[in-house]
Design a protein around this motif. Structure first.
Motif, PDB file in Angstrom:
ATOM      1  N   TYR A   1       0.807  -1.213   0.000  1.00 57.38           N
ATOM      2  CA  TYR A   1       0.000   0.000   0.000  1.00 57.38           C
ATOM      3  C   TYR A   1       0.844   1.269   0.000  1.00 57.38           C
ATOM      4  CZ  TYR A   1      -3.742  -3.238   0.985  1.00 57.38           C
ATOM      5  OH  TYR A   1      -4.634  -4.277   0.902  1.00 57.38           O
TER       6      TYR A   1
ATOM      7  N   ASN B   1       3.212   3.818  -1.694  1.00 61.03           N
ATOM      8  CA  ASN B   1       3.502   4.234  -3.069  1.00 61.03           C
ATOM      9  C   ASN B   1       4.400   5.460  -3.075  1.00 61.03           C
ATOM     10  OD1 ASN B   1       1.602   2.541  -4.867  1.00 61.03           O
ATOM     11  ND2 ASN B   1       0.323   3.191  -3.167  1.00 61.03           N
TER      12      ASN B   1
ATOM     13  N   ASP C   1      -1.956   3.952  -0.183  1.00 64.84           N
ATOM     14  CA  ASP C   1      -3.142   3.659  -0.988  1.00 64.84           C
ATOM     15  C   ASP C   1      -4.372   3.625  -0.086  1.00 64.84           C
ATOM     16  OD1 ASP C   1      -5.219   2.115  -2.386  1.00 64.84           O
ATOM     17  OD2 ASP C   1      -3.647   1.730  -3.855  1.00 64.84           O
TER      18      ASP C   1
END
Length: 102
Positions: free
Chosen positions: A37, A39, A66
């Motif tokens: 998750y 990024n 995310d």
């Protein structure tokens, strides 16, 4: 950091020696399962950085978590994600393997 919102963090690196160093940084996300998750939008990692003798620099990383993170039941008890970096001297001709690739 609120999932879905971008964030900017700075990591400090210092060359405590009397000679220039060319180094590379790699990163790690803990817990490991939360890494999917995380990024990075822009990062200094995996790029060679030159630090002159006694030089200290702030290296930025622009990232977001995310928003699907909050929907994942496996992440329900995760309330802290740690992003860390290891900065090490690059060796001429040495190529770093990309994570997840053989």
């Amino acid at each position: 950091v609120v999932p879905g919102e971008t964030a900017l963090a700075f990591y400090k690196a210092k060359n405590p020696t009397d000679k220039p160093i060319i180094g590379i940084s790699t990163y790690n996300v803990i817990p490991f399962e939360a890494g999917q998750y995380f990024n990075k939008i822009q990062c200094f990692c995996f790029e060679e950085q030159r630090l002159n003798p006694q030089e200290e620099v702030d290296m930025p990383v622009f990232f977001y978590i995310d928003p699907d993170f909050v929907e994942d039941p496996k992440m329900a008890k995760v309330d802290l994600i740690t992003l860390s970096y290891t900065f090490f001297e690059a060796k001429e001709g040495q190529k770093l393997p990309l994570p997840g690739y053989q």
